[in-house]
Design a protein around this motif. Structure first.
Motif, PDB file in Angstrom:
ATOM      1  N   PRO A  44      -5.992   2.673  -3.743  1.00 16.91           N
ATOM      2  CA  PRO A  44      -5.004   2.229  -4.695  1.00 16.91           C
ATOM      3  C   PRO A  44      -3.602   2.004  -4.156  1.00 16.91           C
ATOM      4  O   PRO A  44      -2.830   1.628  -4.671  1.00 16.91           O
ATOM      5  N   LEU A  45      -3.312   2.838  -3.114  1.00 17.03           N
ATOM      6  CA  LEU A  45      -1.864   3.162  -2.603  1.00 17.03           C
ATOM      7  C   LEU A  45      -1.853   2.281  -1.258  1.00 17.03           C
ATOM      8  O   LEU A  45      -0.859   2.605  -0.455  1.00 17.03           O
ATOM      9  N   GLY A  46      -2.687   1.622  -0.942  1.00 17.22           N
ATOM     10  CA  GLY A  46      -2.883   0.821   0.323  1.00 17.22           C
ATOM     11  C   GLY A  46      -3.234   1.586   1.372  1.00 17.22           C
ATOM     12  O   GLY A  46      -3.344   2.941   1.223  1.00 17.22           O
ATOM     13  N   CYS A  47      -3.101   1.314   2.667  1.00 21.59           N
ATOM     14  CA  CYS A  47      -3.698   2.020   3.766  1.00 21.59           C
ATOM     15  C   CYS A  47      -2.858   1.834   5.117  1.00 21.59           C
ATOM     16  O   CYS A  47      -2.721   0.539   5.506  1.00 21.59           O
ATOM     17  N   ASP A  48      -2.310   2.782   5.596  1.00 26.34           N
ATOM     18  CA  ASP A  48      -1.735   2.844   6.718  1.00 26.34           C
ATOM     19  C   ASP A  48      -2.655   3.824   7.669  1.00 26.34           C
ATOM     20  O   ASP A  48      -3.271   4.478   6.952  1.00 26.34           O
ATOM     21  N   ALA A  49      -2.388   4.027   9.102  1.00 27.77           N
ATOM     22  CA  ALA A  49      -2.832   4.952   9.744  1.00 27.77           C
ATOM     23  C   ALA A  49      -2.163   5.470  10.478  1.00 27.77           C
ATOM     24  O   ALA A  49      -1.020   5.090  11.072  1.00 27.77           O
ATOM     25  N   VAL A  50      -2.390   6.870  10.902  1.00 22.53           N
ATOM     26  CA  VAL A  50      -1.753   7.728  11.764  1.00 22.53           C
ATOM     27  C   VAL A  50      -2.752   8.038  12.918  1.00 22.53           C
ATOM     28  O   VAL A  50      -3.848   8.570  12.851  1.00 22.53           O
ATOM     29  N   LEU A  80      -6.702   8.031   7.756  1.00 19.16           N
ATOM     30  CA  LEU A  80      -5.778   7.100   6.830  1.00 19.16           C
ATOM     31  C   LEU A  80      -5.008   8.012   6.051  1.00 19.16           C
ATOM     32  O   LEU A  80      -5.180   8.903   5.446  1.00 19.16           O
ATOM     33  N   VAL A  81      -3.804   7.298   5.657  1.00 19.37           N
ATOM     34  CA  VAL A  81      -2.542   7.776   4.713  1.00 19.37           C
ATOM     35  C   VAL A  81      -2.285   6.652   3.930  1.00 19.37           C
ATOM     36  O   VAL A  81      -2.410   5.555   4.210  1.00 19.37           O
ATOM     37  N   PRO A  82      -1.719   7.021   2.747  1.00 20.38           N
ATOM     38  CA  PRO A  82      -1.167   5.854   1.698  1.00 20.38           C
ATOM     39  C   PRO A  82      -0.110   4.989   2.677  1.00 20.38           C
ATOM     40  O   PRO A  82       0.688   5.611   3.360  1.00 20.38           O
ATOM     41  N   SER A  83      -0.005   3.620   2.010  1.00 23.86           N
ATOM     42  CA  SER A  83       0.971   3.118   2.513  1.00 23.86           C
ATOM     43  C   SER A  83       2.401   3.613   2.533  1.00 23.86           C
ATOM     44  O   SER A  83       2.668   4.253   1.670  1.00 23.86           O
ATOM     45  N   ASP A  84       3.275   3.312   3.320  1.00 20.78           N
ATOM     46  CA  ASP A  84       4.671   3.897   3.324  1.00 20.78           C
ATOM     47  C   ASP A  84       4.731   5.232   3.696  1.00 20.78           C
ATOM     48  O   ASP A  84       5.911   5.729   3.373  1.00 20.78           O
ATOM     49  N   SER A  85       3.847   5.993   4.197  1.00 22.56           N
ATOM     50  CA  SER A  85       4.002   7.189   4.713  1.00 22.56           C
ATOM     51  C   SER A  85       4.919   7.382   5.807  1.00 22.56           C
ATOM     52  O   SER A  85       5.231   8.705   6.254  1.00 22.56           O
ATOM     53  N   ASP A  86       5.534   6.438   6.204  1.00 24.10           N
ATOM     54  CA  ASP A  86       6.375   6.591   7.443  1.00 24.10           C
ATOM     55  C   ASP A  86       7.824   6.391   6.811  1.00 24.10           C
ATOM     56  O   ASP A  86       8.805   6.701   7.724  1.00 24.10           O
ATOM     57  N   TYR A  87       7.853   6.384   5.503  1.00 21.67           N
ATOM     58  CA  TYR A  87       9.212   6.101   4.771  1.00 21.67           C
ATOM     59  C   TYR A  87      10.041   7.650   5.064  1.00 21.67           C
ATOM     60  O   TYR A  87       9.384   8.525   4.739  1.00 21.67           O
ATOM     61  N   ALA A  88      11.013   7.375   5.610  1.00 16.37           N
ATOM     62  CA  ALA A  88      12.107   8.461   6.146  1.00 16.37           C
ATOM     63  C   ALA A  88      11.433   9.788   7.059  1.00 16.37           C
ATOM     64  O   ALA A  88      11.755  10.886   6.928  1.00 16.37           O
ATOM     65  N   TYR A  97       2.061   5.412  14.377  1.00 15.09           N
ATOM     66  CA  TYR A  97       1.934   5.152  12.950  1.00 15.09           C
ATOM     67  C   TYR A  97       1.683   3.720  12.793  1.00 15.09           C
ATOM     68  O   TYR A  97       2.415   2.973  13.430  1.00 15.09           O
ATOM     69  N   VAL A  98       0.655   3.099  12.222  1.00 17.34           N
ATOM     70  CA  VAL A  98       0.428   1.811  12.059  1.00 17.34           C
ATOM     71  C   VAL A  98       0.216   1.317  10.724  1.00 17.34           C
ATOM     72  O   VAL A  98      -0.585   2.044   9.869  1.00 17.34           O
ATOM     73  N   ILE A  99       1.031   0.446  10.316  1.00 17.16           N
ATOM     74  CA  ILE A  99       1.118  -0.229   9.262  1.00 17.16           C
ATOM     75  C   ILE A  99      -0.272  -1.154   8.826  1.00 17.16           C
ATOM     76  O   ILE A  99      -0.669  -1.988   9.729  1.00 17.16           O
ATOM     77  N   GLY A 100      -0.810  -0.888   7.641  1.00 21.67           N
ATOM     78  CA  GLY A 100      -2.156  -1.542   7.271  1.00 21.67           C
ATOM     79  C   GLY A 100      -3.335  -1.270   8.027  1.00 21.67           C
ATOM     80  O   GLY A 100      -4.008  -1.794   8.144  1.00 21.67           O
ATOM     81  N   ALA A 101      -3.334  -0.050   8.889  1.00 18.75           N
ATOM     82  CA  ALA A 101      -4.290   0.703   9.369  1.00 18.75           C
ATOM     83  C   ALA A 101      -4.977  -0.570  10.415  1.00 18.75           C
ATOM     84  O   ALA A 101      -6.097  -0.437  10.580  1.00 18.75           O
TER      85      ALA A 101
END
Length: 145
Positions: A44-50, A80-88, A97-101
């Motif tokens: 539900p929070l979208g997905c990014d990936a580290v 997998l991490v929630p989207s925008d986990s790169d904020y700050a 860190y990749v947006i949209g996984a």
């Protein structure tokens, strides 16, 4: 129209950023190269990936209080991490860190958590990667005036 007048939906900056990043809605198939959320789970929070080089993967997992979906490829392990986990946050090198996984290699799912959410909590992951790489977390660095 405003919501009070029964019109459209209110969109805030976070919503617009997510739309701009092209996050898929539940039930949408993963794009080529995108890590897929396993059946029976939702994001539900979208997905990014580290990602970290594969040699670090076995050192990361036991240090985390909760581990979400982990994918392993020849060169990298991905969390997998929630989207925008790169904020700050400045993720420590050699982390990626990749947006949209959307990842460059074709990793396979090696760990699936119990429950419905695929996420590894980003702050414990960030701190673990900082510790493994000998990097000071960005909020602990001295800032000159």
């Amino acid at each position: 129209m405003t919501p009070a007048s029964g019109g459209g939906q209110v969109r805030n900056l976070d919503t617009l950023i997510r739309l701009g990043r092209g996050l898929s809605t539940p039930g949408t198939p993963a794009a080529p190269g995108r890590l897929s959320v396993p059946d029976g789970m939702s994001a539900p929070l979208g997905c990014d990936a580290v990602g970290m080089p594969a040699r670090f993967g076995p050192q990361v997992v036991p240090r985390l209080p909760r581990v979400g979906c982990v994918y392993a490829g020849d060169a990298h392990w991905w969390w997998l991490v929630p989207s925008d986990s790169d904020y700050a946050l400045e993720w420590p090198a050699p982390a990626r860190y990749v947006i949209g996984a959307v990842v460059p290699d074709a990793p396979r799912l090696i760990r699936r958590p119990d429950g419905e959410l695929p996420y590894t909590p980003p702050i414990p992951l960030y701190l673990t990667l900082c510790r493994l790489t000998g990097t000071t977390p960005s909020w602990s660095q001295v800032v000159s005036a």
